[in-house]
Design a protein around this motif. Structure first.
Motif: not given
Ligand code: ZN
Ligand code: PBG
Length: 326
Positions: A119-123, A129-131, A217-219
């Protein structure tokens, strides 16, 4: 009373004795194999960075899942590679989205196979990004609404375990509430609880899901790899919010976190042996520097020894074949 009374080599003299006293044993029953589903039919294309792993259309996904089940592997973890993306990640929660269709097909054609969904939006976001982004920053609370929608769409399609990967604050609470309010009280959550901002994911999004970040980035949501106490706080909060299984990711460089998590929480614990770990071993084996099968079993066994109950790994099929031969 040391040497010569004590001789630890007595219990190492042959494989039968070593087997009797072995403390940790790998079993295919603890593996989860990640699978990448793409649109179309009759598609089975090898992912260059992850040899032995494929982009699969749903018909080929079914065949692969049957082979996986026949090897004694109980579960697959599904990732969707959608045809189109948008800023709202609308493909991620569509009832006819790529993952939702794949779950339905697997549940009807491969009974007994557990289907875990990421469950993550990043694809599904154009940014990768993940949202939802607001002024260049990943907006937590509006993204939670999106996470709830994705979760329910997976549940309605028949997912057996939902696995939130976004590292947003409050995502487990949000998901548990959404699921319970729609009658999915029995659907377990496997939380990517301590997920680190790691370059070991590069092969996954460059070649696996085609979701390389367009900027930034995802930091700001994934963890700083310098930290261990913070990982325990992340895990504690996910448990408090209702996680059934907690995960540490990546695995190999992070076995101290795995060990500590098992010691401190005694929860069902998963590790994600990620794409970069696979790619490193594969590359070294191709150069003739490492023995692929032996290193694979050593790496996976050491994850168990550190405290993992569940191992999510691209090696699952080969490892299960090797274990069957034993
Ligand atoms: Zn993600
Ligand atoms: C997020 C997700 C990622 C991975 C699994 N789920 C990428 C990311 O968070 O950046 C990486 C797995 C791997 O490298 O094998 N949907």
């Amino acid at each position: 009373m040391g040497f010569p009374t004590q001789r630890l080599r007595r219990l190492r003299q042959n494989e039968a004795i070593r087997g009797l006293v072995r403390e940790n044993k790998l079993s295919a029953s603890s593996f989860i194999l990640p699978l990448f589903v793409v649109p179309g039919s009759a598609v089975k294309e090898e992912i260059a960075a992850l040899p032995g792993n494929y982009h699969l259309s749903i018909d080929c996904l079914i065949e692969e899942a049957v082979a996986v089940r026949d090897l004694g592997i109980p579960a697959v973890l599904l990732f969707g590679v959608p045809e189109t993306k948008d800023e709202q990640a609308s493909g991620s929660y569509s009832p006819n989205g790529i993952v939702q269709e794949a779950v339905r097909a697997l549940k009807s054609k491969v009974p007994g196979m557990l289907v875990v969904t990421d469950v993550c939006p990043c694809e599904y976001t154009t940014s990768g990004h993940c949202g939802l982004m607001r002024n260049g920053y990943l907006d937590n609370d509006s993204s939670l609404e999106l996470i709830a929608k994705i979760t329910l769409s997976h549940a309605e399609a028949g997912s057996d375990i939902v696995a939130p990967a976004a590292m947003l604050d409050g995502q487990i609470h949000t998901m548990r509430q959404a699921l319970d309010s729609r009658g999915f009280h029995n659907l377990p959550i496997m939380a990517y609880a301590a997920k680190f901002a790691s370059k070991l994911y590069d092969p996954f999004f460059k070649e696996g899901t085609h979701s390389t970040l367009k900027f930034g980035n995802k930091q700001t949501h994934q963890m700083d790899f310098s930290n261990s106490n913070e990982a325990m706080r992340e895990i504690a909060l996910d448990i408090e919010e209702g996680a059934d299984i907690v995960m540490v990711k990546p695995a190999l460089f992070y076995l101290d976190i795995v060990y500590r998590a098992k010691q401190e929480f005694q929860m069902p614990l998963a590790v994600y042996d990620v794409s970069g770990e696979y790619a490193m071993i594969d590359a070294a084996a191709r150069l003739g520097r490492l023995d692929r099968d032996a290193i694979m079993l050593e790496a996976l066994t050491c994850m168990k020894r550190a405290g993992a109950d569940i191992i999510i790994t691209y090696f699952a099929k080969r490892a299960a074949e090797l274990l069957r031969g034993k």
